[in-house]
Enzyme design. Structure first.
Site, short mmCIF file in Angstrom:
data_model
loop_
_atom_site.label_atom_id
_atom_site.label_comp_id
_atom_site.label_asym_id
_atom_site.label_seq_id
_atom_site.Cartn_x
_atom_site.Cartn_y
_atom_site.Cartn_z
N THR A 134 5.27 2.75 -0.19
CA THR A 134 6.41 3.11 -1.06
C THR A 134 6.92 1.93 -1.89
O THR A 134 7.83 2.11 -2.69
CB THR A 134 7.57 3.66 -0.22
OG1 THR A 134 7.97 2.64 0.72
CG2 THR A 134 7.16 4.90 0.55
N TYR A 153 0.81 -1.23 0.00
CA TYR A 153 0.00 0.00 0.00
C TYR A 153 0.84 1.27 0.00
O TYR A 153 0.28 2.37 -0.05
CB TYR A 153 -0.91 0.02 1.24
CG TYR A 153 -0.12 -0.04 2.54
CD1 TYR A 153 0.13 -1.25 3.18
CD2 TYR A 153 0.40 1.12 3.11
CE1 TYR A 153 0.88 -1.30 4.34
CE2 TYR A 153 1.14 1.08 4.26
CZ TYR A 153 1.38 -0.13 4.87
OH TYR A 153 2.13 -0.17 6.02
N GLU A 186 11.52 -3.98 5.54
CA GLU A 186 10.54 -3.37 6.44
C GLU A 186 10.94 -3.52 7.91
O GLU A 186 10.20 -3.10 8.80
CB GLU A 186 9.15 -3.95 6.19
CG GLU A 186 8.66 -3.84 4.75
CD GLU A 186 8.65 -2.41 4.22
OE1 GLU A 186 8.64 -1.47 5.00
OE2 GLU A 186 8.65 -2.25 3.00
N1 PCA Z 1 6.29 -0.16 2.29
C1 PCA Z 1 5.30 -1.18 2.49
C2 PCA Z 1 4.70 -0.83 3.80
C3 PCA Z 1 4.79 0.64 3.85
C4 PCA Z 1 5.85 0.97 2.89
O1 PCA Z 1 6.25 2.07 2.63
C5 PCA Z 1 4.28 -1.06 1.38
O2 PCA Z 1 4.50 -0.33 0.41
O3 PCA Z 1 3.24 -1.71 1.49
#
Ligand code: PCA
Length: 141
Positions: free
Chosen positions: A9, A7, A78
């Site tokens: 980056t 959802y 993450e």
């Molecule tokens: N990266 C993961 C979690 C939030 C982010 O910036 C994503 O894009 O879902």
């Protein structure tokens, strides 16, 4: 294979997509079945999905299929398992206009772990010029 709901980056065209999902298969645009708060927060203006079902809005994102190595790469990016990292949990998503649920992994933050919140709860993350990517951060935390 594992399904992952993306959802933030890591979406296509966003700053971390190539580093995290270049080898993944795009399955489609989906939306969470339940509402969750999706906010921009923290020192680096990161998008965070907060594990508070029923709060905020139903969230649009992208569904990908990754293999075990691909999921491990996302966990590393993450910070899963680290104090400042995201937590990986399972969420129900569906294609827009279809309410038949699919389960997917996603990366969430607990509200107590977010030092500062910079936005209202959104239905969809859009490019945020304030975002500071991992390669330009001045410290790990
Ligand atoms: N990266 C993961 C979690 C939030 C982010 O910036 C994503 O894009 O879902």
């Amino acid at each position: 294979m594992h399904k992952v709901f993306i959802y933030g980056t890591l979406k296509r065209g966003f700053p971390n997509h190539e580093a995290g999902l270049a080898g993944a298969r795009f399955l489609g645009r989906v939306r969470t079945l339940e509402a969750y708060p999706l906010i921009v927060g923290g020192r680096w203006f990161s998008p965070y999905l907060i594990d508070e079902p029923g709060q905020g809005q139903r969230v649009f994102g992208e569904l990908f299929a990754v293999d075990a190595a691909g999921l491990a790469l996302l966990d590393r990016m993450e910070g899963v398992g680290q104090p400042e990292g995201y937590r990986r949990m399972c969420v129900a998503v569906a294609e827009p206009n279809c309410e038949t649920a699919m389960d997917a992994w996603t990366f969430v933050k607990d509200r107590a772990a977010i030092a500062v919140i910079h936005s209202a709860a959104m239905a969809e993350y859009r490019h945020d010029p304030r975002y500071v990517g991992p390669e330009t951060r001045d410290s790990a935390f």
